[in-house]
Design an enzyme around this catalytic site. Structure first.
Site, PDB file in Angstrom:
ATOM      1  NE  ARG A  19      -3.583   2.387   2.467  1.00 11.83           N
ATOM      2  CZ  ARG A  19      -4.340   3.052   3.232  1.00 11.83           C
ATOM      3  NH1 ARG A  19      -4.139   2.513   4.724  1.00 11.83           N
ATOM      4  NH2 ARG A  19      -5.019   4.251   3.298  1.00 11.83           N
ATOM      5  CG  HIS A  20      -0.684   5.034  -1.082  1.00  9.58           C
ATOM      6  ND1 HIS A  20      -0.978   6.037  -0.163  1.00  9.58           N
ATOM      7  CD2 HIS A  20      -1.919   4.580  -1.416  1.00  9.58           C
ATOM      8  CE1 HIS A  20      -2.286   6.015   0.074  1.00  9.58           C
ATOM      9  NE2 HIS A  20      -2.815   5.330  -0.819  1.00  9.58           N
ATOM     10  CG  ASN A  26      -4.111   8.081   3.478  1.00 11.11           C
ATOM     11  OD1 ASN A  26      -3.053   7.768   2.692  1.00 11.11           O
ATOM     12  ND2 ASN A  26      -5.396   7.782   3.133  1.00 11.11           N
ATOM     13  N   GLY A  33      -9.855   7.645  -2.896  1.00 18.67           N
ATOM     14  CA  GLY A  33     -10.411   6.880  -4.256  1.00 18.67           C
ATOM     15  C   GLY A  33      -9.516   7.024  -5.461  1.00 18.67           C
ATOM     16  CD  GLU A  92      -8.395   2.658  -2.874  1.00 21.78           C
ATOM     17  OE1 GLU A  92      -8.509   1.323  -3.398  1.00 21.78           O
ATOM     18  OE2 GLU A  92      -7.741   2.901  -1.675  1.00 21.78           O
TER      19      GLU A  92
END
Length: 207
Positions: A19-20, A26, A33, A92
């Site tokens: 995951r980034h 965040n 999305g 995403e």
């Protein structure tokens, strides 16, 4: 399994799905999305830590991939300086008009599908099965490439969750206490069109 007749050894294919790093959305608890926001200072630092983790454990990749979103490509470039390919299929989950809004607006999980289900379809987004199908199809295609033996792919939380749901039940995910934190790295073995979950590494896990 792929068998190398010339040298007589069994070659196991491995996927590291990451995951980034943390982004501005965040940190602000906003739905991200298909929209994008930049990595935070923490996101940059954490991605570098993952790169150091791979070096310490002598984990090398013959190929690297990421989604077409900048937060994924920026993360990958902090993890490794090797060439990579961007893939739309692992971007995403699209949340339609909800993107950029507060995460408190996210619906409760569908009781049967134990995900957002079809909720976002009515608002211009995707449902869970659409996300899962495209991610599984894309990652299967790259692992089927003959020269792809040990692969790194940087994707996203929702996309990675739906990918894992193809191979593990929700009860099993809960039992194993699997977390989908920023910069989490999921290790899968691959053979004959199927992935097997091996482990997950989060930055606060012991090595």
């Amino acid at each position: 399994m792929k068998f190398n007749i010339k040298v007589g050894i069994l070659l196991t294919k491995t996927l590291y799905l990451m995951r980034h790093g943390q982004t501005l959305f965040n940190r602000l608890h906003r739905i991200q999305g298909a929209s994008d926001s930049p990595l935070t200072e923490q996101g940059i630092a954490d991605a570098k830590r993952v790169g150091d983790y791979f070096k310490r454990h002598a984990i090398k990749f013959d190929h690297a991939y990421c989604s077409t979103q900048e937060r994924a490509s920026d993360t990958l470039e902090l993890v490794t300086d090797q060439p990579y390919e961007r893939l739309k299929g692992i971007k995403e989950w699209e949340f339609g008009v909800f993107e950029g809004e507060s995460e408190v607006l996210n619906p409760k999980p569908d009781p049967e599908r134990q995900s957002h289900g079809d909720f976002f379809l009515q608002y211009g987004g995707e449902n869970d099965f659409q996300v899962q199908d495209r991610v599984v199809k894309t990652l299967t295609a790259i692992m089927e490439r003959p020269d792809n033996q040990q692969v790194l792919a940087v994707s996203h939380g929702g996309a990675s969750f739906m990918f894992l749901r193809r191979w593990l039940s929700m009860d099993e995910i809960k039992r194993r206490q699997i977390r989908f934190e920023n910069c989490a790295v999921f290790k899968f073995s691959y053979d004959d069109g199927k992935f097997m979950f091996e482990s997950v590494h989060n930055l606060d896990d012991p090595e």
